[in-house]
Design a protein around this motif. Structure first.
Motif, PDB file in Angstrom:
ATOM      1  N   ILE A   1      -3.077   2.103   8.387  1.00  0.00           N
ATOM      2  CA  ILE A   1      -2.451   1.476   7.212  1.00  0.00           C
ATOM      3  C   ILE A   1      -2.992   0.059   7.001  1.00  0.00           C
ATOM      4  CG2 ILE A   1      -0.279   0.440   6.459  1.00  0.00           C
ATOM      5  CD1 ILE A   1      -0.224   3.211   5.685  1.00  0.00           C
TER       6      ILE A   1
ATOM      7  N   PRO B   1       0.831  -1.202   0.000  1.00  0.00           N
ATOM      8  CA  PRO B   1       0.000   0.000   0.000  1.00  0.00           C
ATOM      9  C   PRO B   1       0.867   1.253   0.000  1.00  0.00           C
ATOM     10  CG  PRO B   1      -0.069  -1.068   2.152  1.00  0.00           C
ATOM     11  CD  PRO B   1       0.726  -1.963   1.252  1.00  0.00           C
TER      12      PRO B   1
ATOM     13  N   TYR C   1       4.580  -1.073   4.099  1.00  0.00           N
ATOM     14  CA  TYR C   1       3.905  -0.030   3.332  1.00  0.00           C
ATOM     15  C   TYR C   1       4.935   0.974   2.814  1.00  0.00           C
ATOM     16  CZ  TYR C   1       4.168   1.270   8.234  1.00  0.00           C
ATOM     17  OH  TYR C   1       4.607   1.444   9.514  1.00  0.00           O
TER      18      TYR C   1
END
Ligand code: FAD
Length: 320
Positions: free
Chosen positions: A143, A112, A148
């Motif tokens: 998150i 992500p 990430y």
């Protein structure tokens, strides 16, 4: 566990955002109870190491690949560093370069990505804040992943200044030349011959309050008297009175001068996003309720056409 930040350099100099990433990275690493690693890719890597060795950095990875920024080299190198270090967070600058390779890296690593981050909090899960709707609201995301990619807005975190004791390691990257996609043929400044407002120590910035293009020489005279650089809000650029590279703000440049003088600028959120990191902000505006006064250190609530000539004379300049 590691937090990995990637430094940014341009024309032989590390950019301030590199040292802001150290501060943000250390903050996150402390939350996560992890190490902070900083990678520097290309350019004068040996020279950069000394500068990047700031308090809070545990390891500096040097990658001797290329002089100037190249999308493919950065993307491939960061993917390989990620495979080697397996960091929880990858912190990249929310700059023109960072936004060029961050999505590619996130997509390639299937992680992500949150861009333009302005605050980080907690560790389990980490909460990431960014602005939305042109800065009108702030949104905090969980998150919801253990790994990430974040791009960090310049001038949101202070620069790390104290010297550190980082370990320095050379990272050998294996670049697939055939997959680079881009070849750097040379370097040309945007608006060659014009100035870089992000480097200015004093900015005299004009907004719609100057009314007409014919009034710009008056402000240029003040800039000359102060040895300052001229910048502007967006309407001035939209009107074609100054080139785009003079625009401060969300869709312009983020500036952090010692002194920012906002003349006839209301202080819309999109403008403030680009200059709130200035050390001292001076506002000249007839409207005492203008939002620029919320962030100004000094304000002159008066007609700029009265104030500017007086200031030019005060600083020994010539009123046109
Ligand atoms: P105004 O808001 O019209 O303010 C003019 C000010 O001058 C007023 O406060 C008035 O009181 C004052 N004034 C008038 N006459 C005088 C006088 N004689 N003496 C003293 N003061 C006087 N804007 C940016 O600047 N940068 C950006 O990067 C940017 N990006 C944007 C991105 C998006 C997606 C959007 C939607 C907008 C963006 N904007 C940006 C536009 C922004 O919303 C504002 O419209 C803009 O900043 C307003 O510019 P201004 O302050 O010059 O004009």
């Amino acid at each position: 566990m590691t937090v990995l930040a990637v430094a940014e350099h341009r024309r032989g100099d590390l950019r301030d955002v590199s040292f802001e990433l150290v501060t943000a990275g250390r903050e996150l690493a402390d939350e996560l109870g992890s190490d902070l690693a900083v990678a520097v890719i290309g350019g004068d890597v040996e020279g950069f190491v000394e500068e990047l060795n700031r308090e809070g950095v545990d390891t500096i990875y040097t990658v001797a690949e290329g002089e100037e920024f190249n999308h493919g080299i950065y993307a491939q190198t960061i993917e390989q560093l990620h495979a080697e270090l397996d960091p929880a967070a990858l912190l990249l600058p929310n700059s023109v370069n960072g936004l060029d390779y961050a999505p590619a890296v996130a997509e390639q690593l299937d992680l992500p990505l949150v861009t333009d981050v302005i605050a980080l909090e907690g560790s389990d899960p980490v909460e990431v804040t960014r602005e939305q709707y042109g800065g009108k609201v702030e949104i905090t995301y969980d998150i919801g992943a253990e790994q990430y990619v974040l791009t960090v807005r310049p001038a949101e975190w202070p620069t790390a200044t104290a010297g550190g004791e980082a370990t320095v390691e050379t990272f050998e990257t294996d670049i697939d030349e055939g997959a680079l996609g881009t070849t750097v043929k040379g370097f040309e400044e945007v608006g060659a011959g014009d100035v870089d407002i992000t480097e200015a120590e004093v900015l005299v910035s004009i907004g719609r309050g100057i009314e007409e293009e014919e009034n710009i020489p008056l402000i240029e005279a003040l800039a000359d008297a102060l040895d300052a650089t001229l910048s502007s809000s967006r309407p001035i650029v939209d009107n074609g009175w100054l080139p785009q590279n003079r625009q401060v703000g969300q869709s312009g440049k983020v500036v952090t001068p010692d002194v920012y003088i906002a003349i006839g600028i209301s202080g819309a959120v999109q403008h403030v996003a680009g200059m709130k990191g200035s050390d001292t902000i001076v506002a000249i505006n007839t409207d005492p309720n203008a939002p620029i006064y919320d962030i100004a250190d000094y304000g002159i609530v008066d007609d700029l056409f009265e104030v500017i000539p007086a200031l030019i004379e005060e600083f020994g300049g010539d009123v046109p």
